[in-house]
Design a protein around this motif. Sequence first.
Motif, PDB file in Angstrom:
ATOM      1  N   ARG A  83       5.329  18.365  47.549  1.00  0.00           N
ATOM      2  CA  ARG A  83       6.689  18.243  47.013  1.00  0.00           C
ATOM      3  C   ARG A  83       7.633  19.253  47.666  1.00  0.00           C
ATOM      4  O   ARG A  83       8.216  20.121  46.994  1.00  0.00           O
ATOM      5  CB  ARG A  83       6.696  18.486  45.490  1.00  0.00           C
ATOM      6  CG  ARG A  83       6.066  17.391  44.691  1.00  0.00           C
ATOM      7  CD  ARG A  83       7.005  16.190  44.607  1.00  0.00           C
ATOM      8  NE  ARG A  83       6.292  14.925  44.689  1.00  0.00           N
ATOM      9  CZ  ARG A  83       5.679  14.319  43.689  1.00  0.00           C
ATOM     10  NH1 ARG A  83       5.677  14.833  42.506  1.00  0.00           N
ATOM     11  NH2 ARG A  83       5.069  13.171  43.880  1.00  0.00           N
TER      12      ARG A  83
ATOM     13  N   TYR B 173      13.161  12.635  44.835  1.00  0.00           N
ATOM     14  CA  TYR B 173      12.726  14.011  44.620  1.00  0.00           C
ATOM     15  C   TYR B 173      13.799  15.042  44.950  1.00  0.00           C
ATOM     16  O   TYR B 173      13.557  16.241  44.843  1.00  0.00           O
ATOM     17  CB  TYR B 173      11.483  14.328  45.460  1.00  0.00           C
ATOM     18  CG  TYR B 173      10.317  13.427  45.177  1.00  0.00           C
ATOM     19  CD1 TYR B 173       9.859  13.241  43.879  1.00  0.00           C
ATOM     20  CD2 TYR B 173       9.674  12.755  46.209  1.00  0.00           C
ATOM     21  CE1 TYR B 173       8.793  12.401  43.617  1.00  0.00           C
ATOM     22  CE2 TYR B 173       8.602  11.912  45.956  1.00  0.00           C
ATOM     23  CZ  TYR B 173       8.171  11.742  44.655  1.00  0.00           C
ATOM     24  OH  TYR B 173       7.114  10.917  44.409  1.00  0.00           O
TER      25      TYR B 173
ATOM     26  N   ASP C 186      -4.794  12.377  42.014  1.00  0.00           N
ATOM     27  CA  ASP C 186      -3.804  11.482  41.387  1.00  0.00           C
ATOM     28  C   ASP C 186      -2.498  11.476  42.173  1.00  0.00           C
ATOM     29  O   ASP C 186      -1.918  10.419  42.415  1.00  0.00           O
ATOM     30  CB  ASP C 186      -3.519  11.913  39.944  1.00  0.00           C
ATOM     31  CG  ASP C 186      -4.700  11.611  39.027  1.00  0.00           C
ATOM     32  OD1 ASP C 186      -5.609  10.871  39.467  1.00  0.00           O
ATOM     33  OD2 ASP C 186      -4.721  12.123  37.896  1.00  0.00           O
ATOM     34  N   THR C 187      -2.036  12.684  42.551  1.00  0.00           N
ATOM     35  CA  THR C 187      -0.792  12.781  43.323  1.00  0.00           C
ATOM     36  C   THR C 187      -0.928  12.024  44.640  1.00  0.00           C
ATOM     37  O   THR C 187      -0.036  11.257  45.036  1.00  0.00           O
ATOM     38  CB  THR C 187      -0.445  14.258  43.617  1.00  0.00           C
ATOM     39  OG1 THR C 187      -0.447  14.977  42.390  1.00  0.00           O
ATOM     40  CG2 THR C 187       0.910  14.397  44.280  1.00  0.00           C
TER      41      THR C 187
ATOM     42  N   ASP D 137      -5.801  16.358  39.669  1.00  0.00           N
ATOM     43  CA  ASP D 137      -4.353  16.280  39.878  1.00  0.00           C
ATOM     44  C   ASP D 137      -4.004  15.936  41.316  1.00  0.00           C
ATOM     45  O   ASP D 137      -3.121  15.118  41.586  1.00  0.00           O
ATOM     46  CB  ASP D 137      -3.711  17.649  39.581  1.00  0.00           C
ATOM     47  CG  ASP D 137      -3.144  17.681  38.184  1.00  0.00           C
ATOM     48  OD1 ASP D 137      -3.443  16.742  37.412  1.00  0.00           O
ATOM     49  OD2 ASP D 137      -2.416  18.660  37.887  1.00  0.00           O
ATOM     50  N   THR D 138      -4.693  16.626  42.232  1.00  0.00           N
ATOM     51  CA  THR D 138      -4.457  16.408  43.661  1.00  0.00           C
ATOM     52  C   THR D 138      -4.762  14.961  44.019  1.00  0.00           C
ATOM     53  O   THR D 138      -3.982  14.289  44.710  1.00  0.00           O
ATOM     54  CB  THR D 138      -5.352  17.355  44.485  1.00  0.00           C
ATOM     55  OG1 THR D 138      -5.085  18.687  44.063  1.00  0.00           O
ATOM     56  CG2 THR D 138      -5.085  17.227  45.962  1.00  0.00           C
TER      57      THR D 138
ATOM     58  N   SER E 107      -0.901   8.313  44.133  1.00  0.00           N
ATOM     59  CA  SER E 107       0.415   7.806  43.774  1.00  0.00           C
ATOM     60  C   SER E 107       1.357   7.813  44.988  1.00  0.00           C
ATOM     61  O   SER E 107       2.158   6.891  45.170  1.00  0.00           O
ATOM     62  CB  SER E 107       0.928   8.566  42.545  1.00  0.00           C
ATOM     63  OG  SER E 107       2.173   9.112  42.777  1.00  0.00           O
TER      64      SER E 107
END
Length: 247
Positions: free
Chosen positions: A167, A199, A128-129, A125-126, A132
């Motif tokens: 985030r 965001y 991928d984030t 996940d990390t 991105s």
Amino acid sequence: MPERREVLRLEGVRKSYNVGRPNEVEVLHGIDLRLDSADFAALVGPSGSGKSTLLNQIGLLDSPTAGELFLLGEPTRRMDDEARTAARGRHIGFVFQFHHLIGAFTALENVMMPVMVARGRPDRDTLDTARSLLSDVGLERFADRKPDELSGGQQQRVAIARALMTRPALLLADEPTGNLDTKTAADVFELLRRFNAQYGCAVLVVTHDPRLAETCDRTISLVDGRVADDVRAFAAADGPDPAAQPR
Ligand SMILES: Nc1ncnc2c1ncn2[C@@H]1O[C@H](COP(=O)(O)OP(=O)(O)OP(=O)(O)O)[C@@H](O)[C@H]1O
Ligand SMILES: [Mg+2]
């Protein structure tokens, strides 16, 4: 458009340096301020007016001498170091004039740094984030480059991606474009603006450049440690000011 909510509230914030010594000096003299999630605000003022000092209080890097600072509704002044560090890591992103990227790490690793510091080895996940975010700032092809293999503007974009990795509810930037040419500075500002909209991350940015300040929805002017002016551009308001409506 993400919903508007209070991110930050300052009540009577004062800051003195060298407390208890002969050279004690108060540089913030009772600041009241509120920032909402939709805010994209410039903090301006003459050199020495207290902008960086204020940003350090807001970023929980330092604590006020008096007054209270609420982050997402939580009072922060009495937090111990551990709670303060945790709140900072969870809710606040920083971009400085000099990016403070780590030279031994790649762009991708630098972006993942805030999460690796908190949790150790990056998971799927990390990764991928981070990829991105790098692509959001237009640097997907540079993921494996070290900072010294990137231009100043590219380094600053990596720093922005890094600041957004967790985030954060609030992004603080102290002269993030001070080091960049006009075009690159405008691009960096544009990126901050996009993340603010995408965001709902509140952005407070110190700038000396009046043209960049003009692109913000709100301009907070600090003079001698006091808020001298807090002006919203009309387009940023929720609607027409009822007080200004014809009867
Ligand atoms: N650690 C410190 N100890 C004593 N005085 C300090 C300290 N840091 C800042 N000051 C003083 O506090 C005042 C505000 O400084 P600050 O760095 O917040 O200004 P600034 O608005 O960010 O200025 P600039 O635009 O030059 O960055 C200045 O008079 C400065 O000399
Ligand atoms: Mg400063």
